[in-house]
Structures are given as C-alpha cells and as structure tokens.
Scaffold this motif. Structure first.
Motif, mmCIF file in Angstrom:
data_model
loop_
_atom_site.group_PDB
_atom_site.id
_atom_site.type_symbol
_atom_site.label_atom_id
_atom_site.label_comp_id
_atom_site.label_asym_id
_atom_site.label_seq_id
_atom_site.Cartn_x
_atom_site.Cartn_y
_atom_site.Cartn_z
ATOM 1 N N GLU A 65 0.829 -1.204 0.000
ATOM 2 C CA GLU A 65 0.000 0.000 0.000
ATOM 3 C C GLU A 65 0.866 1.259 0.000
ATOM 4 N N SER A 66 1.948 1.211 0.749
ATOM 5 C CA SER A 66 2.856 2.360 0.807
ATOM 6 C C SER A 66 3.489 2.606 -0.554
ATOM 7 N N GLU B 57 2.309 1.687 -3.505
ATOM 8 C CA GLU B 57 1.278 2.166 -4.424
ATOM 9 C C GLU B 57 1.001 3.644 -4.226
ATOM 10 N N SER B 58 0.930 4.091 -2.973
ATOM 11 C CA SER B 58 0.644 5.513 -2.716
ATOM 12 C C SER B 58 1.804 6.391 -3.161
ATOM 13 N N LEU C 21 3.726 5.797 -5.723
ATOM 14 C CA LEU C 21 3.782 5.795 -7.182
ATOM 15 C C LEU C 21 2.646 6.579 -7.830
ATOM 16 N N GLN C 22 1.688 7.042 -7.054
ATOM 17 C CA GLN C 22 0.561 7.802 -7.611
ATOM 18 C C GLN C 22 0.881 9.250 -7.761
#
Length: 71
Positions: free
Chosen positions: A64-65, A67-68, A70-71
């Motif tokens: 999750e970290s 993914e956040s 890379l946004q």
C-alpha cells in the motif's frame, strides 16, 4: 577539451580530477539541469540522516505504501 567516445564515455582532465580529489575507482553522479551536465563526486555518508524526519505509517502494508508513492 574532452570528447565523448563511441561508447559515450568522457575522460576528465587530470587538473579537474585533482581539484576535486577524484581518483581512479571513485564513484561520480551525473545530472542534467537547465541544459547543462554536472558531474559530482559521491561522498560516503553525504546523505546520512537526510530522511530522519520522515515517519512511516504502520497502518499501511509495504504494498500500500509503494502504491501511494507511485501515484
């Protein structure tokens, strides 16, 4: 005047290496900014503590970290 070889290698003048303390085997970083190439000698420990103020969120998984980030 240094030239770029067919392998895109550049030989730095001895006088510049001596001025910066660059010796054979030393690592350097190169950056392009505002249309100019800058070469910097890497120094061990130069980034030590640079992220000490960053705190993680234990509620997030590693995935999750990532993914956040890379946004």
């Amino acid at each position: 005047m240094p030239k770029v070889s067919a392998k895109r290698q550049i030989t730095l003048p001895v006088s510049q290496c001596e001025a910066l303390g660059i010796k054979p085997g030393d690592e350097v970083e190169s950056f392009v900014a505002h249309g100019q190439l800058t070469i910097v000698k890497k120094k061990q420990g130069a980034a030590k503590g640079i992220l000490k103020h960053v705190r993680g969120n234990p509620a997030l998984t590693d995935e999750e970290s990532l993914e956040s980030a890379l946004q």
